[in-house]
Design an enzyme around this catalytic site. Structure first.
Site, short mmCIF file in Angstrom:
data_model
loop_
_atom_site.label_atom_id
_atom_site.label_comp_id
_atom_site.label_asym_id
_atom_site.label_seq_id
_atom_site.Cartn_x
_atom_site.Cartn_y
_atom_site.Cartn_z
N HIS A 207 0.80 -1.22 0.00
CA HIS A 207 0.00 0.00 0.00
C HIS A 207 0.84 1.27 0.00
CE1 HIS A 207 1.04 -0.01 4.24
NE2 HIS A 207 0.69 1.26 4.26
C1 UD1 Z 1 -2.51 5.83 4.90
C2 UD1 Z 1 -1.25 6.40 5.57
C3 UD1 Z 1 -0.17 5.32 5.65
C4 UD1 Z 1 -0.72 4.08 6.33
C5 UD1 Z 1 -1.95 3.62 5.57
C6 UD1 Z 1 -2.54 2.37 6.16
C7 UD1 Z 1 -0.86 8.78 5.14
C8 UD1 Z 1 0.01 9.76 4.46
N1 UD1 Z 1 -0.67 7.50 4.81
O1 UD1 Z 1 -2.20 5.55 3.55
O2 UD1 Z 1 0.90 5.80 6.41
O3 UD1 Z 1 0.27 3.08 6.34
O4 UD1 Z 1 -2.92 4.67 5.58
O5 UD1 Z 1 -3.55 1.86 5.35
O6 UD1 Z 1 -1.68 9.16 5.94
N2 UD1 Z 1 -9.55 4.90 0.37
C9 UD1 Z 1 -10.76 4.29 0.15
N3 UD1 Z 1 -11.37 3.71 1.23
C10 UD1 Z 1 -10.83 3.71 2.48
C11 UD1 Z 1 -9.58 4.32 2.65
C12 UD1 Z 1 -8.94 4.90 1.59
O7 UD1 Z 1 -11.28 4.27 -0.95
O8 UD1 Z 1 -11.45 3.19 3.40
C13 UD1 Z 1 -8.89 5.57 -0.76
C14 UD1 Z 1 -8.71 7.06 -0.45
O9 UD1 Z 1 -9.83 7.81 -0.80
C15 UD1 Z 1 -7.50 7.40 -1.27
C16 UD1 Z 1 -6.68 6.11 -1.25
O10 UD1 Z 1 -7.58 5.08 -0.90
O11 UD1 Z 1 -7.85 7.71 -2.58
C17 UD1 Z 1 -5.55 6.18 -0.28
O12 UD1 Z 1 -6.00 6.49 1.03
P1 UD1 Z 1 -5.23 7.54 1.97
O13 UD1 Z 1 -5.99 7.69 3.23
O14 UD1 Z 1 -4.90 8.75 1.18
O15 UD1 Z 1 -3.83 6.89 2.29
P2 UD1 Z 1 -3.35 5.38 2.47
O16 UD1 Z 1 -2.70 4.99 1.21
O17 UD1 Z 1 -4.43 4.51 3.00
#
Ligand code: UD1
Length: 367
Positions: A207
């Site tokens: 991830h």
């Molecule tokens: C975040 C943390 C990372 C942690 C990880 C665990 C930051 C900078 N990064 O990364 O350190 O290791 O979480 O998972 O804060 N999304 C969904 N559904 C969800 C969650 C996320 O669709 O339930 C989508 C978001 O809208 C986004 C993408 O996934 O487009 C990434 O999510 P984001 O919260 O930006 O960061 P992570 O990659 O999850």
């Protein structure tokens, strides 16, 4: 009777729900504890199922902020958390790990002169442009009490000249895992549901931005996956899914034989899958430790780790090097079991006691 001090925990992402779990009870015994969920992770399988399975109290506030660029997400969280803090006026704000929710919570509190406690302080990868490294450093430097999971994390803080209260608390992830071990072992039936057989499959998770935001790296990963010598379980994190689709790689991936592309798993199912796997391949910080705690070999798909101590115990930093990965999987890598513990005390207990002491001193000075 004087009211108990008020402590707010700001969480938002999956690993933070896990870190909060062993602490929640301790905190609500001693303090008026309120959970603020930023909303960063919102899918049921990234958030709801963790609250339910880990028996976390419902968040007092859910701010519903997710997605967008780092700046936009953190900025929106900062404004909303500040509003909550102005209303609630807590005596201390606790933040966890290294996500944008951690940074927003810490910064909002520090700017209002509310002391910040950081759980999992002092972790460093020394990769300066990694989003989590930026968050960790900033949060450590505005925190008043820093709870370190490992001796190396204590050293890292001292080397940065941090003079605030540094506490070697041990690792809350280990504490939760230890308490959950019987349930993990008992949950073997989950393997059937997942369609794999004990020790005859690999568990893969990715991830990190460095892995999944690069089309080149995703192509390398797909090439590696297509040659893995075992059936492979791959619970796909939303960021990875989004990028694979954006780069039009999803179809190619889904056609690989013996690859099970599945939704993200609950805490218990993840750890059961790790416990019974032949090996775990991951770029996660939490899972590389959890697999080792469970005695399963780990191949970390990164060039570096914040958990330096794990290198002596069988954590193999393999990056995205196919030859290295395939070679290691041929000679099942060894594992030494590992324990991070301060004497016989539970990290959650040390943390809650220390917060109580800190607030007692601070509040008696103020009154
Ligand atoms: C975040 C943390 C990372 C942690 C990880 C665990 C930051 C900078 N990064 O990364 O350190 O290791 O979480 O998972 O804060 N999304 C969904 N559904 C969800 C969650 C996320 O669709 O339930 C989508 C978001 O809208 C986004 C993408 O996934 O487009 C990434 O999510 P984001 O919260 O930006 O960061 P992570 O990659 O999850």
């Amino acid at each position: 009777m004087k009211a108990k001090p008020k402590v707010i925990s700001v969480v938002g992402a999956r690993p933070q729900f896990i870190k909060l779990a062993p602490l929640a009870k301790e905190l609500s015994h001693r303090f008026r504890h309120r959970i603020v969920h930023t909303g960063q992770h919102f899918d049921n399988n990234m958030s709801g199922v963790f609250f339910k399975q880990l028996r976390l109290p419902r968040p007092y506030f859910n701010l519903g902020i997710s997605g967008g660029t780092h700046g936009a997400m953190t900025g929106r969280m900062l404004a909303r958390v500040e509003k909550v803090l102005l209303r609630e006026r807590p005596d201390l704000v606790l933040v966890y790990g290294d996500t944008n929710s951690t940074l927003a919570g810490a910064l909002a509190a520090a700017k209002l002169a509310i002391p910040v406690g950081h759980i999992e302080a002092g972790m460093r990868s020394f990769v300066t442009d990694m989003p989590e490294e930026i968050n960790r450093k900033l949060v450590d430097h505005v925190s008043e009490i820093l709870f370190c999971p490992t001796p190396v994390s204590v050293k890292n803080l001292k080397a940065e000249g941090i003079k605030k209260r540094i506490v070697y608390s041990g690792d809350v992830i280990y504490e939760l895992l230890k308490a959950s071990r019987p349930a993990i072992t008992d949950n073997r039936k989950a393997l059937k549901k997942l369609g794999v057989r004990e020790r005859e499959y690999l568990l893969l998770t990715v991830h990190r931005a460095a892995t999944v935001d690069s089309e080149k790296n995703l192509r390398v990963l797909i090439d590696i996956i297509s040659e893995l010598p075992w059936p492979t379980l791959f619970p796909v994190h939303p960021r990875a899914r989004k990028r694979l689709k954006q780069f039009k790689l999803w179809r190619e991936l889904s056609q690989i034989d013996r690859l099970f592309l599945i939704e993200p798993l609950s805490y218990l199912d993840t750890l059961t899958a790790a416990r019974y796997a032949y090996a775990v391949l991951t770029d996660s910080g939490g899972l590389q430790k959890e697999a080792l705690f469970l005695g399963t070999p780990v191949l970390t798909l990164r060039e570096e780790t914040e958990w330096i101590e794990t290198l002596k115990l069988g954590n193999n930093l393999v990056g995205l090097d196919k030859a290295k990965i395939l070679k290691l999987l041929q000679v099942k890598p060894s594992v030494k079991s590992m324990v991070y513990r301060v004497k016989n005390k539970k990290p959650s207990h040390i943390i809650a006691e220390e917060i109580a002491r800190f607030l007692k001193r601070r509040l008696s000075r103020g009154s």
